[in-house]
Motif scaffolding. Structure first.
Motif, PDB file in Angstrom:
ATOM      1  N   GLN A   1      -4.541  -7.847  -4.048  1.00  0.00           N
ATOM      2  CA  GLN A   1      -4.930  -6.504  -4.461  1.00  0.00           C
ATOM      3  C   GLN A   1      -6.076  -5.990  -3.590  1.00  0.00           C
ATOM      4  O   GLN A   1      -6.056  -4.848  -3.137  1.00  0.00           O
ATOM      5  CB  GLN A   1      -5.345  -6.483  -5.930  1.00  0.00           C
ATOM      6  N   SER A   2      -7.053  -6.823  -3.344  1.00  0.00           N
ATOM      7  CA  SER A   2      -8.195  -6.424  -2.515  1.00  0.00           C
ATOM      8  C   SER A   2      -7.761  -6.102  -1.087  1.00  0.00           C
ATOM      9  O   SER A   2      -8.166  -5.084  -0.515  1.00  0.00           O
ATOM     10  CB  SER A   2      -9.245  -7.532  -2.521  1.00  0.00           C
TER      11      SER A   2
ATOM     12  N   GLU B   1     -10.076   9.107  -3.044  1.00  0.00           N
ATOM     13  CA  GLU B   1     -10.242   7.664  -2.897  1.00  0.00           C
ATOM     14  C   GLU B   1     -10.841   7.052  -4.160  1.00  0.00           C
ATOM     15  O   GLU B   1     -10.377   6.006  -4.620  1.00  0.00           O
ATOM     16  CB  GLU B   1     -11.111   7.357  -1.684  1.00  0.00           C
TER      17      GLU B   1
ATOM     18  N   LEU C   1      -5.799   2.348  -9.569  1.00  0.00           N
ATOM     19  CA  LEU C   1      -5.322   1.009  -9.226  1.00  0.00           C
ATOM     20  C   LEU C   1      -5.891  -0.033 -10.177  1.00  0.00           C
ATOM     21  O   LEU C   1      -5.146  -0.832 -10.747  1.00  0.00           O
ATOM     22  CB  LEU C   1      -5.685   0.664  -7.780  1.00  0.00           C
ATOM     23  N   ASP C   2      -7.194  -0.009 -10.379  1.00  0.00           N
ATOM     24  CA  ASP C   2      -7.860  -1.048 -11.165  1.00  0.00           C
ATOM     25  C   ASP C   2      -7.648  -0.908 -12.676  1.00  0.00           C
ATOM     26  O   ASP C   2      -7.540  -1.919 -13.373  1.00  0.00           O
ATOM     27  CB  ASP C   2      -9.367  -1.041 -10.893  1.00  0.00           C
TER      28      ASP C   2
ATOM     29  N   ALA D   1      -8.884   4.407  -6.569  1.00  0.00           N
ATOM     30  CA  ALA D   1      -9.454   3.102  -6.917  1.00  0.00           C
ATOM     31  C   ALA D   1      -9.433   2.902  -8.432  1.00  0.00           C
ATOM     32  O   ALA D   1      -9.079   1.826  -8.925  1.00  0.00           O
ATOM     33  CB  ALA D   1     -10.877   2.979  -6.385  1.00  0.00           C
TER      34      ALA D   1
ATOM     35  N   ALA E   1       0.835  -1.210   0.000  1.00  0.00           N
ATOM     36  CA  ALA E   1       0.000   0.000   0.000  1.00  0.00           C
ATOM     37  C   ALA E   1       0.866   1.255   0.000  1.00  0.00           C
ATOM     38  O   ALA E   1       0.547   2.232  -0.692  1.00  0.00           O
ATOM     39  CB  ALA E   1      -0.944  -0.004   1.194  1.00  0.00           C
TER      40      ALA E   1
ATOM     41  N   TRP F   1      -4.773   0.390   2.044  1.00  0.00           N
ATOM     42  CA  TRP F   1      -4.489   1.706   1.475  1.00  0.00           C
ATOM     43  C   TRP F   1      -5.590   2.700   1.824  1.00  0.00           C
ATOM     44  O   TRP F   1      -5.320   3.853   2.154  1.00  0.00           O
ATOM     45  CB  TRP F   1      -4.298   1.587  -0.027  1.00  0.00           C
ATOM     46  N   GLN F   2      -6.843   2.267   1.780  1.00  0.00           N
ATOM     47  CA  GLN F   2      -7.952   3.143   2.157  1.00  0.00           C
ATOM     48  C   GLN F   2      -7.791   3.612   3.597  1.00  0.00           C
ATOM     49  O   GLN F   2      -8.032   4.779   3.900  1.00  0.00           O
ATOM     50  CB  GLN F   2      -9.284   2.411   2.003  1.00  0.00           C
TER      51      GLN F   2
ATOM     52  N   TRP G   1      -5.822  -2.890  -1.120  1.00  0.00           N
ATOM     53  CA  TRP G   1      -6.713  -1.747  -1.295  1.00  0.00           C
ATOM     54  C   TRP G   1      -7.363  -1.372   0.031  1.00  0.00           C
ATOM     55  O   TRP G   1      -7.458  -0.196   0.378  1.00  0.00           O
ATOM     56  CB  TRP G   1      -7.761  -2.027  -2.363  1.00  0.00           C
TER      57      TRP G   1
END
Length: 87
Positions: free
Chosen positions: A49-50, A69, A76-77, A73, A12, A56-57, A53
């Motif tokens: 990744q999930s 945010e 990232l995706d 997202a 992250a 990171w949030q 994420w």
């Protein structure tokens, strides 16, 4: 750097630095080799990744706001993670 050896927090942190560099918020960020390894790894390991994420949030916290945010997202995706090549 070997992505499988990194914790979600470490990943992250790298993602945050890469994101901020890409968005012109800082000049510091991981080099191209690190970015490619990380993008490939996350593309082949969606569970990592999930989890990353989610971490990171939490690291972004309330000070960043929903707009950042949402953009992070998307970055990232869509812009960062590479699809896993078919084996």
């Amino acid at each position: 750097m070997h992505p499988p050896d990194l914790t979600p927090v470490e990943i992250a942190d790298l993602l945050d630095a890469a994101y901020r560099q890409d968005r012109g918020l800082t000049h510091d960020g991981p080099d191209l080799t690190v970015r490619l390894e990380l993008a490939d790894y996350l593309g082949c390991h969606p569970e990592v990744q999930s989890e990353t994420w989610n971490v990171w949030q939490e690291l972004m916290g309330d000070e960043e706001g929903d707009v950042l945010e949402d953009d992070a997202a998307f970055w990232l995706d869509v812009e960062f993670v590479e699809p896993c090549p078919d084996s």
